[in-house]
Design an enzyme around this catalytic site. Structure first.
Site, PDB file in Angstrom:
ATOM      1  N   VAL A  12      72.350   5.205 -14.815  1.00 55.87           N
ATOM      2  CA  VAL A  12      71.348   3.958 -14.837  1.00 55.87           C
ATOM      3  C   VAL A  12      71.741   3.369 -16.073  1.00 55.87           C
ATOM      4  O   VAL A  12      71.956   2.122 -15.855  1.00 55.87           O
ATOM      5  CB  VAL A  12      69.879   4.539 -14.851  1.00 55.87           C
ATOM      6  CG1 VAL A  12      68.937   3.167 -15.062  1.00 55.87           C
ATOM      7  CG2 VAL A  12      69.410   5.236 -13.773  1.00 55.87           C
ATOM      8  N   LYS A 101      60.839   8.998 -14.299  1.00 54.15           N
ATOM      9  CA  LYS A 101      59.560   9.321 -13.674  1.00 54.15           C
ATOM     10  C   LYS A 101      58.973  10.537 -14.077  1.00 54.15           C
ATOM     11  O   LYS A 101      57.722  10.624 -14.361  1.00 54.15           O
ATOM     12  CB  LYS A 101      60.084   9.445 -12.253  1.00 54.15           C
ATOM     13  CG  LYS A 101      60.951  10.259 -11.668  1.00 54.15           C
ATOM     14  CD  LYS A 101      62.202   9.305 -11.395  1.00 54.15           C
ATOM     15  CE  LYS A 101      63.629  10.094 -11.536  1.00 54.15           C
ATOM     16  NZ  LYS A 101      64.613   9.587 -10.582  1.00 54.15           N
ATOM     17  N   GLY A 130      63.329   2.934  -7.053  1.00 52.14           N
ATOM     18  CA  GLY A 130      64.634   2.348  -7.543  1.00 52.14           C
ATOM     19  C   GLY A 130      64.464   0.763  -7.589  1.00 52.14           C
ATOM     20  O   GLY A 130      63.731   0.505  -8.528  1.00 52.14           O
ATOM     21  N   GLY A 183      76.269   9.459  -6.439  1.00 47.91           N
ATOM     22  CA  GLY A 183      75.426   9.485  -7.565  1.00 47.91           C
ATOM     23  C   GLY A 183      73.884   8.965  -7.335  1.00 47.91           C
ATOM     24  O   GLY A 183      73.115   8.404  -8.212  1.00 47.91           O
ATOM     25  N   GLU A 186      69.737  13.816  -8.524  1.00 51.72           N
ATOM     26  CA  GLU A 186      69.555  14.100 -10.012  1.00 51.72           C
ATOM     27  C   GLU A 186      70.446  15.096 -10.457  1.00 51.72           C
ATOM     28  O   GLU A 186      71.211  15.833  -9.635  1.00 51.72           O
ATOM     29  CB  GLU A 186      68.002  14.851  -9.905  1.00 51.72           C
ATOM     30  CG  GLU A 186      66.862  13.856  -9.730  1.00 51.72           C
ATOM     31  CD  GLU A 186      66.711  12.628 -10.423  1.00 51.72           C
ATOM     32  OE1 GLU A 186      66.620  12.802 -11.594  1.00 51.72           O
ATOM     33  OE2 GLU A 186      66.898  11.502 -10.009  1.00 51.72           O
ATOM     34  N   LYS A 201      56.784  10.799  -8.528  1.00 49.03           N
ATOM     35  CA  LYS A 201      56.771   9.292  -8.252  1.00 49.03           C
ATOM     36  C   LYS A 201      55.385   9.101  -7.496  1.00 49.03           C
ATOM     37  O   LYS A 201      54.889   8.056  -7.568  1.00 49.03           O
ATOM     38  CB  LYS A 201      57.793   9.042  -7.082  1.00 49.03           C
ATOM     39  CG  LYS A 201      59.159   8.691  -7.772  1.00 49.03           C
ATOM     40  CD  LYS A 201      60.192   8.736  -6.977  1.00 49.03           C
ATOM     41  CE  LYS A 201      61.805   8.596  -7.730  1.00 49.03           C
ATOM     42  NZ  LYS A 201      62.904   8.994  -6.631  1.00 49.03           N
TER      43      LYS A 201
HETATM   44  N1  HSE Z   1      67.247  11.193  -7.386  1.00 52.63           N
HETATM   45  C1  HSE Z   1      66.426  10.035  -7.093  1.00 52.63           C
HETATM   46  C2  HSE Z   1      66.506   9.689  -5.801  1.00 52.63           C
HETATM   47  C3  HSE Z   1      66.955   8.796  -7.948  1.00 52.63           C
HETATM   48  O1  HSE Z   1      67.490  10.199  -5.041  1.00 52.63           O
HETATM   49  O2  HSE Z   1      65.600   9.170  -5.171  1.00 52.63           O
HETATM   50  C4  HSE Z   1      66.124   7.750  -7.967  1.00 52.63           C
HETATM   51  O3  HSE Z   1      64.857   8.067  -8.618  1.00 52.63           O
END
Ligand code: HSE
Length: 415
Positions: A12, A101, A130, A183, A186, A201
């Site tokens: 990010v 988050k 996102g 990418g 996490e 979330k």
């Molecule tokens: N790992 C998270 C996802 C990244 O795949 O949604 C975005 O928060």
């Protein structure tokens, strides 16, 4: 000159620098043609070949103690040192924007309060969905509504994996490796595949919608590790797909009691959420005035997330005082009701003889039997009518007492 600092140069953080310098002119136009620049990038690693090599620092205090810095982007992830750094920046009169988050779900109310006391802002649009605008619409554009319910595909990685399983019959491990390569995942993929990321979330969205801090540890959370290609085939025969859904529903009028859960579920092809594929997220917000509003876009990835971070930077620069609508109370209590009392329909896949099928009809009532190519003789699957989780457990246990084995259970949701 307006100076910003970026803490963390991972996926990010590097995206924030890339988008900022690519669109710098138009970004500056949006803040009244004021010049703006990134002064520092905080990271413990060395990046000698980076075009921003002169901006790197390993010392957080350089940022905290520089009065030139107006806004700090915290994109390190994790709870510590992110919490301490964020708190310190707010106390030093700097607005903070974050994509973190975990931080917002655990300490959001506290950081909003610290921001308010110091007359600066704490923004976190990038923490959910996102690149999809969802935080600002919830507390601003939909301000006239009581939010009754939120349900969403909130994790791009698991949605990417499930899409590969559904559309290409790809195995779970290969799909996860591909998501990591691109990418999306996490650092620890357990946060994605075991549902913790989606849980954080939905906590943020529920806290904002219902005005109480909702803690991740009180939300029943299941990931997608146990979803198989057999379940995917039965879902198709039923007329839908399997999606990882985070959901929260207001039960008491004042939002003081809610139902919330994260789990994979059958979603009908008729639902807008069923066509949210790959790394995309879809979030359905049910307002008492608007009815259903659905937000859709890329929920993970470098540039979409950077887009949300920079939008928050722009707003933080423009804000003349703290945002009053972005807040909720943290009374330290659990506001989530026992998920076992929550009702839905259920999909069950079982192993057993033809007698088991007959018995399932007697115990569960009106069931819909499902079929799949290559279905073994001793396997059967069905969708049972709406009942509480407790009632479903009891009925399944009755079936298991006569020798049927439960192989899989998923909720069937009607969003
Ligand atoms: N790992 C998270 C996802 C990244 O795949 O949604 C975005 O928060």
């Amino acid at each position: 000159m307006i100076y910003i600092a970026v803490m963390g140069y991972g996926t990010v953080g590097s995206g924030v620098a890339e988008v900022f310098y690519k669109n710098r002119e138009s970004i500056q136009r949006k803040i009244g043609n004021k010049p703006m620049d990134i002064k520092y990038i905080l990271d413990l690693r060395d990046f000698p070949d980076s075009p921003y090599a002169d901006k790197f620092t390993k010392d957080f205090n350089v940022i905290a103690n520089d009065p030139d810095i107006d806004v700090v982007a915290e994109v390190m992830g994790g709870l510590e040192p992110a919490f301490t750094y964020t708190k310190t920046c707010l106390e030093h009169g700097k607005s903070v924007v974050t994509s973190n988050k975990e931080l917002v779900a655990a300490r959001g109310a506290e950081l909003l309060e610290i921001a308010r006391r110091n007359n600066v802002n704490f923004f976190f649009e990038a923490s959910v969905g996102g690149g999809i605008p969802i935080i600002r619409p919830l507390h601003s554009s939909l301000a006239a509504n009581e939010i009754d319910e939120i349900a969403g595909i909130l994790n791009g990685t698991t949605n990417f994996i499930l899409t590969k399983m559904i559309k290409e019959q790809m195995g779970f491990d290969d799909a996860l490796a591909l998501a990591q390569k691109l990418g999306y995942a996490e650092r620890n993929p357990s946060a994605d595949v075991d549902g913790h990321d989606a849980c954080r979330k939905i906590c943020i969205l529920a806290s904002l919608s219902f005005g109480r801090h909702i803690y991740p540890e009180f939300i029943h959370t299941e990931g997608i590790r146990s979803v198989t290609l057999e379940d995917v085939a039965y879902a198709e025969n039923w007329g839908g797909v399997i999606k990882l859904i985070g959901r929260a529903k207001r039960v008491s009028e004042d939002g003081g009691k809610i139902y919330a859960m994260v789990s994979p579920a059958f979603i009908s092809h008729d639902s807008q959420l069923s066509s949210v594929d790959d790394v995309f997220n879809g979030i359905l917000v049910r307002g008492d005035a608007t009815g259903d509003v659905v937000f859709y876009g890329k929920g993970a990835g470098k540039l979409p997330t950077a887009s949300a971070v920079i939008a928050d930077i722009v707003d933080a620069v423009k804000a003349t005082s703290t945002s009053k609508s972005l807040q909720w109370k943290d009374d330290g209590k659990n506001h989530v009701l026992d998920y076992k009392q929550q009702s839905s329909s259920f999909y069950l896949r079982m192993q057993g003889s033809i007698d088991c099928v007959q018995k399932a009809k007697e115990i569960f009532g009106e069931i819909k039997l499902l079929h799949r190519p290559g279905q073994p003789n001793d396997e059967f699957a069905f969708v049972a009518p709406c009942m509480t989780e407790t009632a479903m457990d009891e009925k399944s246990a009755q079936l298991q007492q006569i020798g049927c084995r439960q192989l899989a259970m998923l909720r069937v949701l009607d969003y």
